[in-house]
Design a protein around this motif. Structure first.
Motif, PDB file in Angstrom:
ATOM      1  N   GLU A 111      -1.404   7.196  -6.003  1.00 32.62           N
ATOM      2  CA  GLU A 111      -1.851   8.243  -5.034  1.00 32.62           C
ATOM      3  C   GLU A 111      -2.843   7.604  -3.929  1.00 32.62           C
ATOM      4  O   GLU A 111      -3.846   6.838  -4.336  1.00 32.62           O
ATOM      5  CB  GLU A 111      -2.639   9.296  -5.737  1.00 32.62           C
ATOM      6  CG  GLU A 111      -3.090  10.470  -4.626  1.00 32.62           C
ATOM      7  CD  GLU A 111      -3.944  11.468  -5.563  1.00 32.62           C
ATOM      8  OE1 GLU A 111      -3.261  12.311  -6.395  1.00 32.62           O
ATOM      9  OE2 GLU A 111      -5.268  11.545  -5.432  1.00 32.62           O
ATOM     10  N   VAL A 112      -3.057   7.813  -2.701  1.00 30.51           N
ATOM     11  CA  VAL A 112      -4.137   7.538  -1.573  1.00 30.51           C
ATOM     12  C   VAL A 112      -4.485   8.819  -1.386  1.00 30.51           C
ATOM     13  O   VAL A 112      -3.784   9.709  -1.074  1.00 30.51           O
ATOM     14  CB  VAL A 112      -3.263   6.549  -0.747  1.00 30.51           C
ATOM     15  CG1 VAL A 112      -4.391   6.375   0.469  1.00 30.51           C
ATOM     16  CG2 VAL A 112      -3.059   5.367  -1.323  1.00 30.51           C
ATOM     17  N   SER A 113      -5.971   9.059  -1.080  1.00 32.61           N
ATOM     18  CA  SER A 113      -6.484  10.380  -0.975  1.00 32.61           C
ATOM     19  C   SER A 113      -7.515  10.162   0.108  1.00 32.61           C
ATOM     20  O   SER A 113      -8.079   9.180   0.439  1.00 32.61           O
ATOM     21  CB  SER A 113      -6.738  11.095  -2.139  1.00 32.61           C
ATOM     22  OG  SER A 113      -7.965  10.276  -2.730  1.00 32.61           O
ATOM     23  N   GLY A 114      -8.231  11.279   0.488  1.00 29.27           N
ATOM     24  CA  GLY A 114      -9.658  11.432   1.030  1.00 29.27           C
ATOM     25  C   GLY A 114     -10.454  11.515   0.207  1.00 29.27           C
ATOM     26  O   GLY A 114     -10.290  12.558  -0.606  1.00 29.27           O
ATOM     27  N   PHE A 115     -11.518  10.953   0.115  1.00 28.24           N
ATOM     28  CA  PHE A 115     -12.667  10.883  -0.896  1.00 28.24           C
ATOM     29  C   PHE A 115     -13.996  10.711  -0.512  1.00 28.24           C
ATOM     30  O   PHE A 115     -14.291  10.125   0.486  1.00 28.24           O
ATOM     31  CB  PHE A 115     -12.454   9.868  -2.004  1.00 28.24           C
ATOM     32  CG  PHE A 115     -13.207   9.754  -3.068  1.00 28.24           C
ATOM     33  CD1 PHE A 115     -13.427  10.734  -4.035  1.00 28.24           C
ATOM     34  CD2 PHE A 115     -14.522   8.778  -3.166  1.00 28.24           C
ATOM     35  CE1 PHE A 115     -14.487  10.707  -5.023  1.00 28.24           C
ATOM     36  CE2 PHE A 115     -15.331   8.687  -3.976  1.00 28.24           C
ATOM     37  CZ  PHE A 115     -15.586   9.658  -5.293  1.00 28.24           C
ATOM     38  N   GLY A 116     -14.925  11.347  -0.955  1.00 25.83           N
ATOM     39  CA  GLY A 116     -16.419  11.454  -0.914  1.00 25.83           C
ATOM     40  C   GLY A 116     -16.994  12.406  -0.003  1.00 25.83           C
ATOM     41  O   GLY A 116     -16.118  13.310   0.588  1.00 25.83           O
ATOM     42  N   ASP A 117     -18.246  12.494   0.117  1.00 21.45           N
ATOM     43  CA  ASP A 117     -18.792  13.613   1.079  1.00 21.45           C
ATOM     44  C   ASP A 117     -19.768  12.917   1.970  1.00 21.45           C
ATOM     45  O   ASP A 117     -20.516  12.141   1.907  1.00 21.45           O
ATOM     46  CB  ASP A 117     -19.783  14.423   0.031  1.00 21.45           C
ATOM     47  CG  ASP A 117     -19.170  15.173  -1.263  1.00 21.45           C
ATOM     48  OD1 ASP A 117     -18.235  15.889  -0.728  1.00 21.45           O
ATOM     49  OD2 ASP A 117     -19.510  15.131  -2.267  1.00 21.45           O
ATOM     50  N   GLN A 140      -8.343  15.137  -1.346  1.00 20.76           N
ATOM     51  CA  GLN A 140      -7.797  15.519  -0.139  1.00 20.76           C
ATOM     52  C   GLN A 140      -6.533  14.909   0.229  1.00 20.76           C
ATOM     53  O   GLN A 140      -6.610  13.330  -0.012  1.00 20.76           O
ATOM     54  CB  GLN A 140      -8.676  15.102   1.177  1.00 20.76           C
ATOM     55  CG  GLN A 140      -8.508  15.583   2.655  1.00 20.76           C
ATOM     56  CD  GLN A 140      -9.484  15.707   3.540  1.00 20.76           C
ATOM     57  OE1 GLN A 140     -10.435  16.139   3.298  1.00 20.76           O
ATOM     58  NE2 GLN A 140      -9.104  14.680   4.602  1.00 20.76           N
ATOM     59  N   VAL A 141      -5.546  15.388   0.685  1.00 26.45           N
ATOM     60  CA  VAL A 141      -4.071  14.651   0.705  1.00 26.45           C
ATOM     61  C   VAL A 141      -4.032  13.696   2.019  1.00 26.45           C
ATOM     62  O   VAL A 141      -4.686  14.090   3.067  1.00 26.45           O
ATOM     63  CB  VAL A 141      -3.260  15.735   1.178  1.00 26.45           C
ATOM     64  CG1 VAL A 141      -1.610  15.162   1.665  1.00 26.45           C
ATOM     65  CG2 VAL A 141      -2.718  16.701  -0.148  1.00 26.45           C
ATOM     66  N   VAL A 142      -3.536  12.493   1.899  1.00 29.29           N
ATOM     67  CA  VAL A 142      -3.414  11.663   3.019  1.00 29.29           C
ATOM     68  C   VAL A 142      -1.967  11.426   2.970  1.00 29.29           C
ATOM     69  O   VAL A 142      -1.121  11.077   1.986  1.00 29.29           O
ATOM     70  CB  VAL A 142      -4.279  10.303   2.750  1.00 29.29           C
ATOM     71  CG1 VAL A 142      -3.592   9.384   3.934  1.00 29.29           C
ATOM     72  CG2 VAL A 142      -5.494  10.346   2.644  1.00 29.29           C
ATOM     73  N   THR A 143      -1.524  11.472   4.392  1.00 28.27           N
ATOM     74  CA  THR A 143       0.185  11.481   4.324  1.00 28.27           C
ATOM     75  C   THR A 143       0.372  11.053   6.124  1.00 28.27           C
ATOM     76  O   THR A 143      -0.472  10.402   6.559  1.00 28.27           O
ATOM     77  CB  THR A 143       0.712  12.916   4.360  1.00 28.27           C
ATOM     78  OG1 THR A 143       2.254  12.918   4.235  1.00 28.27           O
ATOM     79  CG2 THR A 143       0.385  13.978   5.461  1.00 28.27           C
ATOM     80  N   LEU A 144       1.586  11.229   6.403  1.00 26.36           N
ATOM     81  CA  LEU A 144       1.964  10.481   7.682  1.00 26.36           C
ATOM     82  C   LEU A 144       2.447  11.766   8.462  1.00 26.36           C
ATOM     83  O   LEU A 144       2.903  12.661   8.028  1.00 26.36           O
ATOM     84  CB  LEU A 144       3.131   9.438   7.407  1.00 26.36           C
ATOM     85  CG  LEU A 144       3.045   8.116   6.625  1.00 26.36           C
ATOM     86  CD1 LEU A 144       4.202   7.520   6.509  1.00 26.36           C
ATOM     87  CD2 LEU A 144       1.873   7.303   7.254  1.00 26.36           C
ATOM     88  N   SER A 145       2.511  11.334   9.753  1.00 27.56           N
ATOM     89  CA  SER A 145       2.731  12.484  10.824  1.00 27.56           C
ATOM     90  C   SER A 145       3.458  11.680  12.009  1.00 27.56           C
ATOM     91  O   SER A 145       3.178  10.549  12.041  1.00 27.56           O
ATOM     92  CB  SER A 145       1.705  13.094  11.387  1.00 27.56           C
ATOM     93  OG  SER A 145       1.645  13.769  12.487  1.00 27.56           O
ATOM     94  N   SER A 204      -4.457  12.913   7.563  1.00 29.03           N
ATOM     95  CA  SER A 204      -5.264  13.702   6.369  1.00 29.03           C
ATOM     96  C   SER A 204      -5.519  15.134   7.089  1.00 29.03           C
ATOM     97  O   SER A 204      -5.721  15.432   8.284  1.00 29.03           O
ATOM     98  CB  SER A 204      -6.280  13.150   5.856  1.00 29.03           C
ATOM     99  OG  SER A 204      -6.858  13.561   4.754  1.00 29.03           O
ATOM    100  N   ASN A 205      -5.682  15.967   6.024  1.00 27.12           N
ATOM    101  CA  ASN A 205      -5.884  17.527   6.480  1.00 27.12           C
ATOM    102  C   ASN A 205      -6.935  17.936   5.418  1.00 27.12           C
ATOM    103  O   ASN A 205      -6.782  18.024   4.239  1.00 27.12           O
ATOM    104  CB  ASN A 205      -4.877  18.308   6.643  1.00 27.12           C
ATOM    105  CG  ASN A 205      -4.983  19.762   7.246  1.00 27.12           C
ATOM    106  OD1 ASN A 205      -6.042  20.378   6.592  1.00 27.12           O
ATOM    107  ND2 ASN A 205      -4.324  20.247   7.736  1.00 27.12           N
ATOM    108  N   ALA A 206      -8.268  18.404   5.880  1.00 23.24           N
ATOM    109  CA  ALA A 206      -9.232  18.913   5.167  1.00 23.24           C
ATOM    110  C   ALA A 206      -8.902  19.934   4.312  1.00 23.24           C
ATOM    111  O   ALA A 206      -9.425  20.246   3.008  1.00 23.24           O
ATOM    112  CB  ALA A 206     -10.609  19.361   5.926  1.00 23.24           C
ATOM    113  N   ASN A 207      -7.909  20.818   4.822  1.00 21.23           N
ATOM    114  CA  ASN A 207      -7.541  22.076   3.966  1.00 21.23           C
ATOM    115  C   ASN A 207      -6.447  21.763   2.797  1.00 21.23           C
ATOM    116  O   ASN A 207      -5.954  22.776   2.301  1.00 21.23           O
ATOM    117  CB  ASN A 207      -7.082  23.051   4.959  1.00 21.23           C
ATOM    118  CG  ASN A 207      -8.210  23.508   6.043  1.00 21.23           C
ATOM    119  OD1 ASN A 207      -9.313  23.727   5.671  1.00 21.23           O
ATOM    120  ND2 ASN A 207      -7.723  23.667   7.143  1.00 21.23           N
TER     121      ASN A 207
END
Length: 173
Positions: free
Chosen positions: A137-143, A66-71, A50-53
């Motif tokens: 979608e799967v994402s980055g969530f929360g504070d 926030q995007v979640v992907t593969l690398s 994931s990337n915070a930007n």
């Protein structure tokens, strides 16, 4: 071990993640507080990152989270996830003590180390690259790691080491 979102019985929304596993050796335990990388078991070359930007486009049908992907980069610093207590455990004040082994069937949260966003699944947003029905979608969530029940994942243990040895034996025949 593989992670399955607790809120769905079998989630086409995260089909890619059902095949992602944490490979471990016998007598080595994955523990609470560990920073881990999740690798695609079949290809052995993709790591969940994931990337915070980067955020999914809220105006184009995405969550805006926030995007979640593969690398494919093994050394990608954006591929580390910390094992934490589940959302339900935070409500009941059950802590995931650092160093405590994760058991099969445990409910956990995976928090992205670089951004403190939780691995989160959706049922209302389609996956941006595979918008077939049921691929969500799967994402980055929360504070700061605080989120909701869609951040909870069940650890489903699979004997990856045994499967790899079986494949090698078949090749030898």
């Amino acid at each position: 071990m593989t992670m399955v979102n607790k809120n769905y019985s079998l989630i086409p929304a995260v089909a890619a993640f059902l095949a992602i596993g944490v490979v471990h050796c016998e007598n080595v335990h994955i523990t609470c507080g560990s920073a881990i990388k999740l690798r695609h078991v079949q290809s052995k070359k993709y790591f969940l990152k994931s990337n915070a930007n980067q955020q999914y486009g809220a105006g184009s049908g995405g969550s805006g989270q926030q995007v979640v992907t593969l690398s494919t980069a093994r050394g990608d610093p954006d591929a580390f996830w910390q094992i934490r207590e589940s959302h339900v455990d935070t409500i009941t004040n059950t802590t995931c003590r650092n160093g405590t082994p994760i058991q099969c069937g445990s409910t956990i949260r995976l928090t992205h180390v670089g951004s403190n966003k939780n691995l989160h699944s959706h049922d209302q947003y389609l996956a941006p690259l595979s918008q077939a029905h049921g691929n969500n979608e799967v994402s980055g969530f929360g504070d700061e790691g605080v989120g909701d029940e869609s951040d909870d994942w069940i650890v489903d243990c699979v004997n990856v080491v045994k499967k790899e040895k079986e494949k090698e034996k078949e090749k030898e025949k």
